[in-house]
Design a protein around this motif. Structure first.
Motif, PDB file in Angstrom:
ATOM      1  N   PRO A   1       0.756  -1.433  -0.059  1.00  0.00           N
ATOM      2  CA  PRO A   1      -0.423   0.279  -0.053  1.00  0.00           C
ATOM      3  C   PRO A   1       1.213   1.490  -0.403  1.00  0.00           C
ATOM      4  O   PRO A   1       1.906   0.957   0.028  1.00  0.00           O
ATOM      5  CB  PRO A   1      -0.396   0.406   1.481  1.00  0.00           C
ATOM      6  N   GLU A   2       0.593   2.661  -0.298  1.00  0.00           N
ATOM      7  CA  GLU A   2       1.223   3.351  -0.710  1.00  0.00           C
ATOM      8  C   GLU A   2       1.770   3.830   1.301  1.00  0.00           C
ATOM      9  O   GLU A   2       2.326   4.829   1.003  1.00  0.00           O
ATOM     10  CB  GLU A   2       0.316   4.708  -0.924  1.00  0.00           C
ATOM     11  N   GLU A   3       0.993   3.591   2.240  1.00  0.00           N
ATOM     12  CA  GLU A   3       1.127   3.991   3.385  1.00  0.00           C
ATOM     13  C   GLU A   3       2.861   3.058   3.955  1.00  0.00           C
ATOM     14  O   GLU A   3       2.249   3.575   5.169  1.00  0.00           O
ATOM     15  CB  GLU A   3      -0.013   4.211   4.333  1.00  0.00           C
TER      16      GLU A   3
END
Length: 192
Positions: free
Chosen positions: A115-117
């Motif tokens: 994921p981006e986080e």
């Protein structure tokens, strides 16, 4: 006086007589000369073959030639040993490829599910286990990452072994245990 008859040559048959002794003598002479010619021809061929045999024997018994032959035999043995080694290496490589579950496609699946986080800091592969260490902004991104990794084929278990909070980020460790991967390289080496 005698009469001359000009046609007598045409009326009388002249007999051509061949003496049998001349025929026998001619045939015997021809046979005798043929035998002599055949004997001389064979003697010439035999002498030529003897010269060739002597030349070949000198070449075969020459110390330089014998040394080269021995060198060739040694190299032939080395080549045969090398071929056997190459065959064993090919078999070992084939076995490794058949057992290799960790490849570029697996790494791409892991990368696609990040994921981006979430950021990966370490990825190590040991035998049948993949250890991933990373940093995330929240626990949900770690859970999303773990759930996304379930698309990996041939896994037995995916679990997060450690989550710890440092300042505003979460450090985590994730382990993937693969199915069908074994660490028996020693067994393959012993078999070959």
């Amino acid at each position: 006086m005698r009469d001359l008859n000009f046609f007598q040559n045409y009326i009388e048959k002249n007999e051509f007589k061949i003496d049998k002794k001349i025929i026998y003598f001619t045939v015997i002479t021809f046979i005798f000369l043929s035998l002599i010619a055949y004997t001389v021809y064979n003697e010439i061929i035999i002498r030529q073959e003897k010269r060739i045999v002597v030349s070949l024997r000198e070449t075969a018994e020459d110390p330089k030639t014998l040394k080269k032959v021995e060198e060739i035999r040694i190299k032939e043995v080395e080549v045969n040993e090398f071929k056997e080694s190459v065959d064993k290496i090919k078999l070992l490589d084939k076995n490794i490829e058949e057992r290799d579950m960790v490849d570029e496609a697996l790494l791409d699946k892991i990368n696609d599910n990040v994921p981006e986080e979430l950021f990966l800091t370490s990825l190590s592969i040991q035998g049948e286990e993949i250890h991933i260490v990373g940093i995330s902004k929240d626990k949900w991104a770690i859970a999303e990452f773990q759930k996304g990794l379930e698309c990996i084929d041939n896994y037995d278990e995916i679990f997060v072994s450690n989550i710890s909070k440092q300042e505003e980020y979460y450090n985590f460790s994730l382990n993937i245990k693969l199915r069908g991967v074994s660490d028996d390289t020693e067994d393959m080496e012993e078999g070959n």
